[in-house]
Design an enzyme around this catalytic site. Structure first.
Site, PDB file in Angstrom:
ATOM      1  N   GLY A 186       0.778  -1.235   0.000  1.00  0.00           N
ATOM      2  CA  GLY A 186       0.000   0.000   0.000  1.00  0.00           C
ATOM      3  C   GLY A 186       0.807   1.281   0.000  1.00  0.00           C
ATOM      4  CD  GLU A 224       7.191   2.717  -7.710  1.00  0.00           C
ATOM      5  OE1 GLU A 224       8.092   1.989  -7.236  1.00  0.00           O
ATOM      6  OE2 GLU A 224       6.023   2.311  -7.873  1.00  0.00           O
TER       7      GLU A 224
END
Length: 243
Positions: free
Chosen positions: A14, A87
């Site tokens: 998540g 990321e």
């Protein structure tokens, strides 16, 4: 005081969902922020969640300088109180140091989200530097699960359903729960179509099955065979488990 916070976790924990939720919460309180991402599964300049949430973002490339990004916006009158950096494992060590400088010298909060280790259990350079420099490292409480039901602790890369431990560190892909086991079973068959393109995917595994290299596909094959030994013993002997 501003903080550099690193939210880490495996795939399926998540991270991107939380990144978008935090961005929403801060904007709802009148704060101005910038979203960054790199190599998102949905394509360039995106932050996307597997739940279906998605937002535009600034794509991070090798030449991106976070100090310059913030200073440029502020000199143009744009309010920048925080950065959402998704990321973050793909960022360079130098870029992480730029984020730390933004926190310390401009008082901008930085919330970074990323995977800690790659499919070989080696730290990503960006994650390593974040662990070294972050004010806080927070492991996400949403637990990804292995196919066996245990808590997943490792990210595995698969090629046609078989776990691999060699290759380039960065290969963008996604968790594919609908992998065609029948097609994968014939992928290594000399009689299969020579034009077959190997399917690269990722899977979250518990340490036990990561070490044994038993993916969901491998477990499915084992379950279809007659078992002369207890499953957990025989599982490490299937052809995809290596030597």
């Amino acid at each position: 005081m501003a903080e550099l916070v690193f939210f880490s976790g495996t795939m399926d924990s998540g991270k991107s969902t939380l990144a978008l939720q935090m961005d929403y919460n801060h904007r709802a309180r009148g704060r101005g922020g910038v979203r960054f991402s790199r190599n998102d599964r949905a394509g360039d300049s995106k932050i996307s969640s597997r739940l279906g949430l998605q937002a535009e973002a600034v794509e991070v490339v090798d030449s991106t300088d976070f100090w310059d990004e913030v200073v440029l916006r502020r000199t143009q009158g744009v309010r920048v109180d925080y950065l959402i950096c998704d990321e973050a494992q793909f960022y360079s060590g130098a870029q992480v140091e730029q984020l730390a400088r933004v926190v310390d010298e401009i008082e901008v909060d930085v919330f970074a989200f990323g995977i800690t280790a790659d499919f070989r259990t080696r730290l990503f350079p960006g994650s390593q530097r974040l662990i070294e420099l972050a004010d806080r490292v927070q492991v996400l409480q949403v637990e990804a699960l292995c196919w066996c039901g245990r808590r997943a602790t490792h990210n595995a890369r698969t090629v046609d359903g078989v776990m691999v431990t060699e290759g380039a560190q960065v290969v963008v892909g996604d968790v594919d729960m609908a992998f065609d086991a029948a097609a994968a079973a014939g992928a290594g068959d000399p009689g299969c179509d020579a034009s077959h393109t190997p399917a690269v995917g990722y899977e979250t595994l518990c340490r036990r099955h990561f070490m044994r290299r038993v993916t969901a596909h491998g477990a499915s094959i084992i379950a279809q065979q007659d078992q002369l030994l207890p499953f957990e013993v025989d599982a490490c002997l299937w052809h995809g488990a290596g030597s």
